[in-house]
Design an enzyme around this catalytic site. Sequence first.
Site, PDB file in Angstrom:
ATOM      1  N   GLU A 108       0.818  -1.212   0.000  1.00  0.00           N
ATOM      2  CA  GLU A 108       0.000   0.000   0.000  1.00  0.00           C
ATOM      3  C   GLU A 108       0.855   1.268   0.000  1.00  0.00           C
ATOM      4  OE1 GLU A 108      -4.131  -1.512   1.995  1.00  0.00           O
ATOM      5  OE2 GLU A 108      -2.388  -1.369   3.321  1.00  0.00           O
ATOM      6  N   GLU A 128      -4.086  -9.805   3.108  1.00  0.00           N
ATOM      7  CA  GLU A 128      -4.981  -9.620   4.251  1.00  0.00           C
ATOM      8  C   GLU A 128      -6.105 -10.655   4.298  1.00  0.00           C
ATOM      9  OE1 GLU A 128      -2.957  -5.620   3.981  1.00  0.00           O
ATOM     10  OE2 GLU A 128      -3.554  -7.226   2.623  1.00  0.00           O
TER      11      GLU A 128
END
Length: 254
Positions: A108, A128
């Site tokens: 990210e 995730e």
Amino acid sequence: MSDEVIVENLGRVSVLTINRPAARNAVNAATARAIADAIDELDERDDLAVGVITGAGGNFCAGMDLRGFLKGERPSIEGRGFAGLVEAPPRKPLIAAVEGYALAGGCEIAIASDVVVAADTARFGLPEAKRGLVPTGGGALKLHRQLPYHIAMELLFSGDWLTADRAYRYGFVNKLVPEGNALEAAVKMAERFAANGPLALEAIKRIVRESADWSANEAIHKQREIADPVFRSEDAREGAKAFTEKRAPEWKHR
């Protein structure tokens, strides 16, 4: 500045190195604050035009430090998000120089950067979902804008890696280099950017990032609001003068 992040200013380029190689540069609370402080310095100093973010020891960033998380730490800063960066990147251009793993929050950080230079052995990923979590640092919000939609959804749903060569083919990575050369290549690219007008660079980045929320009717007006001060600046006059005099411009950031 914390030992978690090393800052080296090379002319008009500021290099931010996440310095936790034993943890694959996973980010804890202290690292997030140090990155935020380094971003503030980049934005505040008129002699710096472009930032490069990288990781020490052959990896970019493995995301959140789970040991810190289990102690109750949150590697985020209010209003700035994970690593003090993903929700509020610098006003100035930011290049990610990626070696090794850029996973979860590390991926990210790359998503939040403006340009990505990667070693051909680098690996990107948002794992995730494998842990029953959601990539809320920009992965779920932005990856589908930076990759073809179906590819982005495959990666988000599976949590699998994206190899550097595949990322390059899809346009997520700007430049692919041999292992160990990402930082050098990123700095060279940053120096190309930094040779240009700093006010222009900041205005271009602001227009590109903010225009996603503009309607067609307001886009021209809002673009003009950002760009017009640049056209009236000393730097704009210096750029024109330097061109006519066939010399390199001397930017004042005003």
